[in-house]
Design a protein around this motif. Sequence first.
Motif, PDB file in Angstrom:
ATOM      1  N   THR A 117       0.863  -1.018  -0.115  1.00  0.00           N
ATOM      2  CA  THR A 117       0.080  -0.088   0.108  1.00  0.00           C
ATOM      3  C   THR A 117       0.771   1.169  -0.036  1.00  0.00           C
ATOM      4  O   THR A 117       1.875   1.528   0.786  1.00  0.00           O
ATOM      5  CB  THR A 117      -1.001  -0.034   1.179  1.00  0.00           C
ATOM      6  N   PHE A 118       0.766   2.175  -0.712  1.00  0.00           N
ATOM      7  CA  PHE A 118       1.529   3.301  -1.136  1.00  0.00           C
ATOM      8  C   PHE A 118       0.757   4.526  -0.984  1.00  0.00           C
ATOM      9  O   PHE A 118      -0.459   4.438  -1.241  1.00  0.00           O
ATOM     10  CB  PHE A 118       1.872   3.431  -2.640  1.00  0.00           C
ATOM     11  N   THR A 119       1.249   5.605  -0.219  1.00  0.00           N
ATOM     12  CA  THR A 119       0.910   6.830   0.174  1.00  0.00           C
ATOM     13  C   THR A 119       1.258   7.951  -0.864  1.00  0.00           C
ATOM     14  O   THR A 119       2.467   7.912  -1.242  1.00  0.00           O
ATOM     15  CB  THR A 119       0.897   7.384   1.622  1.00  0.00           C
ATOM     16  N   ILE A 120       0.506   8.455  -1.535  1.00  0.00           N
ATOM     17  CA  ILE A 120       0.988   9.521  -2.512  1.00  0.00           C
ATOM     18  C   ILE A 120       1.396  10.799  -1.976  1.00  0.00           C
ATOM     19  O   ILE A 120       0.830  11.518  -1.079  1.00  0.00           O
ATOM     20  CB  ILE A 120      -0.341   9.793  -3.422  1.00  0.00           C
ATOM     21  N   ASN A 121       2.652  11.163  -2.409  1.00  0.00           N
ATOM     22  CA  ASN A 121       2.886  12.603  -1.813  1.00  0.00           C
ATOM     23  C   ASN A 121       1.916  13.773  -1.995  1.00  0.00           C
ATOM     24  O   ASN A 121       1.393  14.034  -3.079  1.00  0.00           O
ATOM     25  CB  ASN A 121       4.286  12.919  -2.714  1.00  0.00           C
ATOM     26  N   PRO A 122       1.547  14.274  -0.829  1.00  0.00           N
ATOM     27  CA  PRO A 122       0.660  15.329  -1.011  1.00  0.00           C
ATOM     28  C   PRO A 122       0.966  16.484  -1.777  1.00  0.00           C
ATOM     29  O   PRO A 122       0.288  17.234  -1.996  1.00  0.00           O
ATOM     30  CB  PRO A 122       0.321  15.669   0.630  1.00  0.00           C
ATOM     31  N   LYS A 123       2.427  16.878  -1.789  1.00  0.00           N
ATOM     32  CA  LYS A 123       2.757  17.882  -2.772  1.00  0.00           C
ATOM     33  C   LYS A 123       2.893  17.377  -4.225  1.00  0.00           C
ATOM     34  O   LYS A 123       3.474  18.317  -4.838  1.00  0.00           O
ATOM     35  CB  LYS A 123       4.244  18.322  -1.962  1.00  0.00           C
ATOM     36  N   ALA A 124       2.755  16.330  -4.723  1.00  0.00           N
ATOM     37  CA  ALA A 124       2.849  15.829  -6.097  1.00  0.00           C
ATOM     38  C   ALA A 124       1.872  16.509  -7.059  1.00  0.00           C
ATOM     39  O   ALA A 124       0.578  16.358  -6.767  1.00  0.00           O
ATOM     40  CB  ALA A 124       2.762  14.234  -6.188  1.00  0.00           C
ATOM     41  N   TYR A 125       2.072  17.477  -7.998  1.00  0.00           N
ATOM     42  CA  TYR A 125       1.212  18.023  -8.903  1.00  0.00           C
ATOM     43  C   TYR A 125       2.002  17.768 -10.403  1.00  0.00           C
ATOM     44  O   TYR A 125       3.014  17.793 -10.582  1.00  0.00           O
ATOM     45  CB  TYR A 125       1.112  19.550  -8.872  1.00  0.00           C
ATOM     46  N   PHE A 126       0.873  17.679 -11.447  1.00  0.00           N
ATOM     47  CA  PHE A 126       1.560  17.955 -12.767  1.00  0.00           C
ATOM     48  C   PHE A 126       1.804  19.154 -13.271  1.00  0.00           C
ATOM     49  O   PHE A 126       1.459  20.237 -12.350  1.00  0.00           O
ATOM     50  CB  PHE A 126       0.235  17.343 -13.578  1.00  0.00           C
ATOM     51  N   SER A 127       2.308  19.102 -14.139  1.00  0.00           N
ATOM     52  CA  SER A 127       3.082  20.624 -14.719  1.00  0.00           C
ATOM     53  C   SER A 127       1.991  21.654 -15.187  1.00  0.00           C
ATOM     54  O   SER A 127       2.267  22.708 -15.301  1.00  0.00           O
ATOM     55  CB  SER A 127       3.835  20.347 -15.981  1.00  0.00           C
ATOM     56  N   ASN A 128       0.587  21.141 -15.003  1.00  0.00           N
ATOM     57  CA  ASN A 128      -0.373  22.131 -15.328  1.00  0.00           C
ATOM     58  C   ASN A 128      -1.347  22.479 -14.017  1.00  0.00           C
ATOM     59  O   ASN A 128      -2.382  22.938 -14.114  1.00  0.00           O
ATOM     60  CB  ASN A 128      -1.582  21.403 -16.597  1.00  0.00           C
ATOM     61  N   GLY A 129      -0.495  21.958 -12.971  1.00  0.00           N
ATOM     62  CA  GLY A 129      -0.943  22.482 -11.870  1.00  0.00           C
ATOM     63  C   GLY A 129      -2.166  21.366 -11.053  1.00  0.00           C
ATOM     64  O   GLY A 129      -2.611  21.526  -9.858  1.00  0.00           O
ATOM     65  N   GLU A 130      -2.338  20.258 -11.894  1.00  0.00           N
ATOM     66  CA  GLU A 130      -3.737  19.277 -11.279  1.00  0.00           C
ATOM     67  C   GLU A 130      -2.849  18.401 -10.271  1.00  0.00           C
ATOM     68  O   GLU A 130      -1.669  18.115 -10.423  1.00  0.00           O
ATOM     69  CB  GLU A 130      -4.025  18.452 -12.539  1.00  0.00           C
ATOM     70  N   LYS A 131      -3.527  18.076  -9.190  1.00  0.00           N
ATOM     71  CA  LYS A 131      -3.134  17.288  -8.154  1.00  0.00           C
ATOM     72  C   LYS A 131      -3.016  15.921  -8.759  1.00  0.00           C
ATOM     73  O   LYS A 131      -3.737  15.370  -9.749  1.00  0.00           O
ATOM     74  CB  LYS A 131      -4.144  17.145  -7.000  1.00  0.00           C
ATOM     75  N   ILE A 132      -1.703  15.184  -8.324  1.00  0.00           N
ATOM     76  CA  ILE A 132      -1.513  13.579  -8.793  1.00  0.00           C
ATOM     77  C   ILE A 132      -1.992  12.523  -7.710  1.00  0.00           C
ATOM     78  O   ILE A 132      -1.917  12.975  -6.606  1.00  0.00           O
ATOM     79  CB  ILE A 132       0.012  13.646  -9.022  1.00  0.00           C
ATOM     80  N   THR A 133      -3.010  12.141  -8.146  1.00  0.00           N
ATOM     81  CA  THR A 133      -3.644  11.034  -7.211  1.00  0.00           C
ATOM     82  C   THR A 133      -3.096   9.587  -7.513  1.00  0.00           C
ATOM     83  O   THR A 133      -2.760   9.288  -8.551  1.00  0.00           O
ATOM     84  CB  THR A 133      -5.107  11.362  -7.351  1.00  0.00           C
TER      85      THR A 133
END
Length: 549
Positions: free
Chosen positions: A114-130
């Motif tokens: 089970t992986f936790t996604i980095n809360p600061k991770a965003y794509f280059s267009n500003g969308e949150k990475i989920t």
Amino acid sequence: MMFNLKKYLLLPLFTILVFSHFSFAQTAEDFGVLDETLEDSTQNIVDAYLQGNFILLEAERVHELNPQVTSYAADSQLLSGLYEGLFEYNPKNLEPQFAIASNYRISRDKKRWTFTINPKAYFSNGEKITAQNVRDSWLQLLATPNAPYSSLLDVIEGAYEYRSGLCTEDKVAIYVNAPDSLTLHLVEPANYLPKVLCHTAFSVMHRNPTVYSGAFFLDDYDEGSYVLKKNPYYWDAANTHLEKITVIQSNDMEENAFYFNTGMADWVNANINTDKILDRKAMQFSAEFATSYLFFKDSSRKPSYVEAGYASIWDYVEFREALFEAIPWDALRAGSYTPATTLVYPLAGYPVVEGYSYTDVAEAKKLMEAAREKYGIGKDEIIPLVLQLSPNTFSDEKLTAFSQALAEIGVELQIQTIDTPYYLSSIKYSDADLFCYVWIGDFADPLAFLELFKSNSSLNDSGWANLQFDELLKKAATVGVDERIKLLAEAEQILLDSCEVIPIYHPVAFNLINLEEVGGWYLNAFDIHPLKYLYKKNYIKKRENVVIK
């Protein structure tokens, strides 16, 4: 193509220095009070200029910018700046470290991750990475025909069946628990998983191919150049120093030396006339976790043979064994810095595996005579061996030595040449018997090589299959580190004993970069240098006890 980089690079620095001097002259009435403030201000300006553009000079090629379909190291270098997955390589030791994942847990039976996604991770267009983006990316990889690395996800329940068209995507055990949580259910334990997930093939991708998950985004590209700019939404943007990276392509060895000598290129990994290099300390050599080798292709993968329903002589191990005794090993390996007798680059602690190191023509003739008799091939019948190569893979002298050695046992070497950009893709559709690879391990583990010959691997271009070999790889994923290495060595020995692979040499990487001026670049066995870590070192030193007159 000649680029006027000197003017492009020098004018901004001249402007900065003149402006800084002018400002200092107009405002510094009290040097003792303002000196430190002005020095810091000047330093900041110089720092901003230094990191403003980094010039990478490479050989001419068209990059494949979809990380899921390429297996070229040159593409991976560029993609290391554009995309990122759950883990990334440590630039020094290549060990996995967190990237888009910030944590993970493993169940007691080692089959649930089970992986936790980095809360600061965003794509280059500003969308949150989920977590959903991760799942979508991996399902897309599995659904992509001929994606070279997709089989490395077969350890996930349902992954093999899905990529083989035997089930729907909902049967793949990649589960989104929450926007920031992803769970994998594995078929068997996989202690190597974080190492594998560092590879760019497992990057998180956006549905829009012009949106990126890495430290940079592609701002512009044209024939012979690519421009990357810093992704302001990147989770680690504060520690990404370069604002822009310009990739210039050139095959002119004299011109490439000129670029570096004049400071118009910060890093050169293209061919270059080393005799013209002024700064010899900038020449960086390193042994690669890589092997150059030839391999046989089974008739089950040759289109014409499958259609006609017959097998090649070279499918039979007896003929390959005769060939191996005749191969002029010394001649083929001549001039290599590190001759290779095995497929896997010898890692520390890896058991000794017996390879091939000498030629025995008399034994070759005996084995060939026995093989001919067993399979009904006449003593005087010439047996063709078709070797498909890209240009300049071997010198004429080496090919002549190879051809003459095979003629001793009644084998005629026939050469087919395919242009380099199309060579790898051509293997699938070719009826040739023998092919050449230079394979760089994608993670620091023998499996990076052995996966190429696992029977159901998407990387297996040879068609070679061995049940015992597959079982050893499977078992190795479930045991401790020491036992695992022993099992993988056993598997390699089976592969080498089958005479499927002809190891030739371990390559040496060459780069031209002044490490007194560039930071974040380290010699490593993959010759991959993640772009996010690069920066230009400050050449303006702090003033101490300097009297300004």
